[in-house]
Write an enzyme that holds these catalytic residues in place. Structure first.
Site, mmCIF file in Angstrom:
data_model
loop_
_atom_site.group_PDB
_atom_site.id
_atom_site.type_symbol
_atom_site.label_atom_id
_atom_site.label_comp_id
_atom_site.label_asym_id
_atom_site.label_seq_id
_atom_site.Cartn_x
_atom_site.Cartn_y
_atom_site.Cartn_z
ATOM 1 N N ARG A 101 0.872 -1.183 0.000
ATOM 2 C CA ARG A 101 0.000 0.000 0.000
ATOM 3 C C ARG A 101 0.900 1.220 0.000
ATOM 4 O O ARG A 101 1.682 1.420 0.928
ATOM 5 C CB ARG A 101 -0.937 0.007 1.209
ATOM 6 C CG ARG A 101 -1.695 1.319 1.362
ATOM 7 C CD ARG A 101 -2.823 1.262 2.380
ATOM 8 N NE ARG A 101 -3.979 0.561 1.845
ATOM 9 C CZ ARG A 101 -5.213 0.664 2.332
ATOM 10 N NH1 ARG A 101 -5.447 1.438 3.376
ATOM 11 N NH2 ARG A 101 -6.219 -0.011 1.797
ATOM 12 N N HIS A 128 -7.431 0.901 -6.468
ATOM 13 C CA HIS A 128 -7.620 0.044 -5.289
ATOM 14 C C HIS A 128 -8.258 -1.266 -5.781
ATOM 15 O O HIS A 128 -9.439 -1.533 -5.537
ATOM 16 C CB HIS A 128 -8.511 0.756 -4.284
ATOM 17 C CG HIS A 128 -8.503 0.160 -2.898
ATOM 18 N ND1 HIS A 128 -7.777 -0.971 -2.566
ATOM 19 C CD2 HIS A 128 -9.143 0.543 -1.759
ATOM 20 C CE1 HIS A 128 -7.978 -1.254 -1.281
ATOM 21 N NE2 HIS A 128 -8.792 -0.355 -0.776
ATOM 22 N N GLN A 131 -10.200 -3.798 -3.415
ATOM 23 C CA GLN A 131 -11.500 -3.292 -2.982
ATOM 24 C C GLN A 131 -12.566 -3.580 -4.033
ATOM 25 O O GLN A 131 -13.644 -4.089 -3.723
ATOM 26 C CB GLN A 131 -11.400 -1.775 -2.746
ATOM 27 C CG GLN A 131 -12.701 -1.126 -2.338
ATOM 28 C CD GLN A 131 -13.119 -1.542 -0.937
ATOM 29 O OE1 GLN A 131 -12.347 -1.407 -0.011
ATOM 30 N NE2 GLN A 131 -14.337 -2.051 -0.787
ATOM 31 N N ASP A 217 -17.132 6.795 -1.690
ATOM 32 C CA ASP A 217 -15.799 6.667 -1.085
ATOM 33 C C ASP A 217 -15.565 7.983 -0.341
ATOM 34 O O ASP A 217 -16.294 8.952 -0.544
ATOM 35 C CB ASP A 217 -14.779 6.484 -2.235
ATOM 36 C CG ASP A 217 -13.329 6.398 -1.781
ATOM 37 O OD1 ASP A 217 -13.075 6.150 -0.583
ATOM 38 O OD2 ASP A 217 -12.437 6.572 -2.636
ATOM 39 N N CYS A 257 -16.828 1.761 0.561
ATOM 40 C CA CYS A 257 -15.611 0.957 0.770
ATOM 41 C C CYS A 257 -15.111 1.037 2.207
ATOM 42 O O CYS A 257 -14.344 0.193 2.634
ATOM 43 C CB CYS A 257 -14.531 1.395 -0.209
ATOM 44 S SG CYS A 257 -14.103 3.133 -0.084
ATOM 45 N N ARG A 285 -13.900 -8.625 1.580
ATOM 46 C CA ARG A 285 -12.485 -8.350 1.265
ATOM 47 C C ARG A 285 -11.657 -9.609 1.507
ATOM 48 O O ARG A 285 -10.777 -9.959 0.732
ATOM 49 C CB ARG A 285 -11.956 -7.202 2.157
ATOM 50 C CG ARG A 285 -12.634 -5.844 1.940
ATOM 51 C CD ARG A 285 -12.286 -5.254 0.594
ATOM 52 N NE ARG A 285 -10.858 -5.178 0.400
ATOM 53 C CZ ARG A 285 -10.078 -4.177 0.821
ATOM 54 N NH1 ARG A 285 -10.611 -3.155 1.442
ATOM 55 N NH2 ARG A 285 -8.774 -4.178 0.589
HETATM 56 N N1 CP Z 1 -11.468 -0.021 2.331
HETATM 57 C C1 CP Z 1 -10.190 -0.133 2.767
HETATM 58 O O1 CP Z 1 -9.262 -0.366 2.004
HETATM 59 O O2 CP Z 1 -10.037 0.002 4.108
HETATM 60 P P1 CP Z 1 -8.652 0.170 4.896
HETATM 61 O O3 CP Z 1 -8.077 1.503 4.485
HETATM 62 O O4 CP Z 1 -9.045 0.118 6.331
HETATM 63 O O5 CP Z 1 -7.733 -0.951 4.504
HETATM 64 N N1 NVA Z 2 -9.924 6.656 -1.633
HETATM 65 C C1 NVA Z 2 -9.620 6.256 -0.278
HETATM 66 C C2 NVA Z 2 -9.886 4.806 -0.083
HETATM 67 C C3 NVA Z 2 -9.715 4.324 1.332
HETATM 68 C C4 NVA Z 2 -9.919 2.860 1.465
HETATM 69 C C5 NVA Z 2 -8.168 6.602 0.053
HETATM 70 O O1 NVA Z 2 -7.305 6.437 -0.808
HETATM 71 O O2 NVA Z 2 -7.912 7.063 1.173
#
Ligand code: CP
Ligand code: NVA
Length: 298
Positions: A101, A128, A131, A217, A257, A285
Site C-alpha cells: 500500500r 484500489h 476493494q 468513497d 468501501c 475483502r
Molecule cells: N477499504 C479499505 O481499504 O479500508 P482500509 O483503508 O481500512 O484498509
Molecule cells: N480513496 C480512499 C480509499 C480508502 C480505502 C483513500 O485512498 O484514502
C-alpha cells in the site's frame, strides 16, 4: 509470474475467475483447510493507514497456510530514501510474495518488476483493485450477473476507488455513472483509454435516478489531507442520503468501501440503514483476496 497491480492490467477472464473463486473461498472457509501458501512468508509493506486491507490480508494469508510480516515503510530504509528497486531485489530473495500500500502506482509496478515475487497492490493513489474485486463479488452475490446492473459512483470521481470501478465497468460491460463536481471528474484521457459504458456528470439526481447501486468513497483520500477544507466545500452537494436513495431503484444497494465519514460522503441514517450490505462488503475483502492469492500462486 502473476501480479495484481490494477484492474486496468487485469484480464477480463482473470477478473471473472477471481470473482468465481471468491464465492468458493467464502463457502469453504473453515472447512477442509487449503494450504496453498504453506511454507511461504508474505510481507505487507504499508506506507498508509489501513484497517480492512491489512487485517483481511493477514487473516487470509494465514488461513491459506502462509505466514505474514507487516512492515511499515516508515520503519524501513525505504522511509529514508532507499530505492524501491533495491528494496525489491532484497526482499524478493526471501519472501513468497508482497502486498503493498503506497502513494505512487509506479512504486508497486517497480517492486513487481524487480522483486521476482508475486506482488499485490493494496491501494495506491491510482487504483484500489482488491476493494473493487470484493465490491463486484458482493454485488453479484446480492444481485446476480453484474452486466444488468447500473452502478452510480458519487463523490470524488477521480479517486483510486472510482478509477478501479471505471476499469471494472469497461471490462465487464456494465453501466457506470460517475456523479462528481467538474474538478473531481475522472481524467478524460483515462475514460478514452477505458472505453465502455461510463457516463460522467455533475448532475447527481440524474445519475442516481433508476440506479441499482449507489456507491461512495471518502471525499479526502489518504495523501490529500492538505486539500480537506476545499474538498468539503466542493463535494458538499455529493452526499448519499435519503433524497438521493429515493431516486434510485426501489431496494437499491448502497455501498461504501469504508472508512465512512458520517455527514460527509454519506449521512449517518443512510449508512446505518445499509449497514448489512456495507459490512458484508467489508467481510468479502477476505474472501476476494484469498481468491486473488489462489489465482496468483496457481
Ligand atoms: N477499504 C479499505 O481499504 O479500508 P482500509 O483503508 O481500512 O484498509
Ligand atoms: N480513496 C480512499 C480509499 C480508502 C480505502 C483513500 O485512498 O484514502
Amino acid at each position: 509470474m502473476k501480479h495484481l497491480l490494477s484492474i486496468e492490467k487485469l484480464a477480463r477472464t482473470d477478473l471473472e475467475d477471481i470473482l468465481a473463486a471468491s464465492a468458493v473461498m467464502k463457502r469453504e472457509r473453515g472447512q477442509a483447510a487449503s494450504r496453498l501458501l504453506a511454507g511461504q512468508i508474505w510481507a505487507l509493506i504499508f506506507s498508509k493507514s489501513s484497517t480492512r486491507t491489512r487485517v483481511s490480508f493477514e487473516v487470509g494469508i494465514r488461513e491459506l497456510g502462509g505466514v505474514t510480516l507487516f512492515l511499515s515503510s516508515r520503519e524501513m530504509q525505504l522511509g529514508r530514501g532507499e530505492p524501491v528497486k533495491d528494496t525489491a531485489r532484497v526482499l524478493g530473495r526471501w519472501l513468497g510474495g508482497a502486498v503493498i500500500r503506497t502513494f505512487d502506482q509506479t512504486e508497486v509496478e517497480e517492486f513487481a518488476a524487480y522483486a521476482g515475487i508475486p506482488t499485490i497492490n493494496a491501494l495506491t493513489d491510482a487504483e484500489h483493485p482488491c476493494q473493487i474485486l470484493a465490491d463486484l463479488f458482493t454485488l453479484q452475490e446480492k444481485r446476480g450477473p453484474i452486466q444488468n446492473q447500473v452502478v452510480t459512483f458519487v463523490g470524488d470521481g477521480a479517486s483510486n476507488v472510482a478509477v478501479s470501478w471505471i476499469w471494472a465497468a469497461a471490462k465487464l460491460g456494465f453501466e457506470l455513472r460517475v456523479a462528481a463536481p467538474r474538478a473531481y471528474q475522472p481524467p478524460a484521457e483515462l475514460l478514452r483509454r477505458a472505453g465502455g459504458n461510463i457516463v460522467c456528470t455533475e448532475d447527481l439526481p440524474a445519475a442516481a435516478r433508476g440506479a441499482d447501486v449507489l456507491y461512495t468513497d471518502v471525499w479526502t483520500s489518504m495523501g490529500k489531507e492538505a486539500e480537506e477544507a476545499r474538498r468539503l466545500r466542493d463535494l458538499s452537494g455529493y452526499q448519499i442520503n435519503a433524497p438521493v436513495v429515493k431516486l434510485a431503484q426501489p431496494g437499491a444497494l448502497v455501498m461504501h468501501c469504508l472508512p465512512a465519514y458520517r455527514g460527509k460522503e454519506i449521512d449517518a441514517a443512510t449508512l446505518e440503514a445499509h449497514a448489512g450490505t456495507i459490512f458484508d462488503q467489508a467481510e468479502n475483502r477476505l474472501h476476494a483476496q484469498k481468491a486473488v492469492l489462489k489465482w496468483i500462486v496457481g
